[in-house]
Design an enzyme around this catalytic site. Sequence first.
Site, short mmCIF file in Angstrom:
data_model
loop_
_atom_site.label_atom_id
_atom_site.label_comp_id
_atom_site.label_asym_id
_atom_site.label_seq_id
_atom_site.Cartn_x
_atom_site.Cartn_y
_atom_site.Cartn_z
CD GLU A 279 43.19 41.93 42.19
OE1 GLU A 279 42.51 42.55 41.35
OE2 GLU A 279 42.89 41.88 43.39
CG HIS A 282 38.75 41.10 39.46
ND1 HIS A 282 37.45 40.84 39.82
CD2 HIS A 282 39.43 41.24 40.64
CE1 HIS A 282 37.34 40.83 41.14
NE2 HIS A 282 38.52 41.06 41.65
#
Length: 425
Positions: A279, A282
Amino acid sequence: MVRKMGVFAVLGYVLYGLFFYWYLFYFAEPKLPFEYQGTKADPATFLNGRELSLSEEYSKIKNLLFFLSTPFEWVLYFLILLFGFSRVFKRWAASSAKYKIVQTAIYLFWLSLFAFMATFPLNYISYSFSKTYHISTQSFPSWMKDELIDFWIHFGTWLIIVPVLYWLMKKSNKRWWLYGWLLSVPFTIFMMFVQPVLIDPLYNDFYPLKNKELEAKILTLAHKAQIPAEHVFEVNMAEKTNAMNAYVTGIGGNARIVLWDTTLNKLSDNQILFIMAHEICHYVEKHIYWGMGGYLLLSLLGLYLIYRIMNWAVDRWGKELKINDVGDIQSLPLFFMILSILLFTASPFTNLASRYQETRADRYAIEMTKNPNAAITSFQELTRSGLSQVNPPLLVKIFRYTHPPMLDRIAKLEEYEIQQRNKEQ
């Protein structure tokens, strides 16, 4: 002519549904390629016989419901126009209020309510199957509450968009799509900014991660990536699902890294650190901003196509569809139908871009954590908890998968593991 068009629309939908039933249940029997058999990507190595059977059954049903639900909207909006329901909604609105803006709101409410009630059975069937296969743990009242929140959020959003859009159509019937798009840019950015703090909390409670030791480890990863994060957020999803997830949402100061509590309950710290590193990628590579930019470019093309298709459809079938003018609010079901078709058509391309970003995030995460065993086992557990297909049929992958199939993801991690082992020897 009207009756014939309605019969053709329903018949086309039935044939479409029968095709996907045949494709998913008979034609596209998923067989693992020989080179993956016995590897860590082979579901037979980490799922028992019952789990394998349930994952195949559940995936087929969920995929069929997906392919049935979107075209059902197209048929629904087409029939609303064809049989004059849109004209009736406009008449009710005109008789209920004096001011145009209020009439538009009333019309939109009746159209939204009709669509909500018509699509409710498919939504309930999907929920019911999730309960049957123990993916969903959500009670019916809780699920119904989420459905109603969805309804009012969508209604409120369109209540802002539709009056502006149809005012622009009246003012400039040739350039309304461009002016509408220009106004959508700040609106989209605003919605992305407020999503984590205004909309998401309507569905669930968000709070800083309770496990401070784990939070410290995650923040260490974040600081290595030069992310000025102060908290990792946890959301209470265990009361709704057994599936696991983590994601990045929001932009600017409202950007958040979020972990479902189901993920915290089922994965070890090392597995969670790999998920968090994924994550973090991202965030680092600004995938949210790239996605937003891509969405805005597609929406420009989409609005132009809607403008051209609506004019063509009204010129050719305006009488049958009960539409005298594109700028008449009665044409809104046609707008929604074309929008839904274009979104479905674009999904293979948006999914492809998303899968590319997810592949980069996997690579970034394994390079950051250098723990292939934790990475592989986390993906195996994600597969088990969601009864996901490791190797989905081609059309399912193209139209549904925003992430690479687990077969590809685990295989790449296993390759990395082998490479690391060879370097150490």
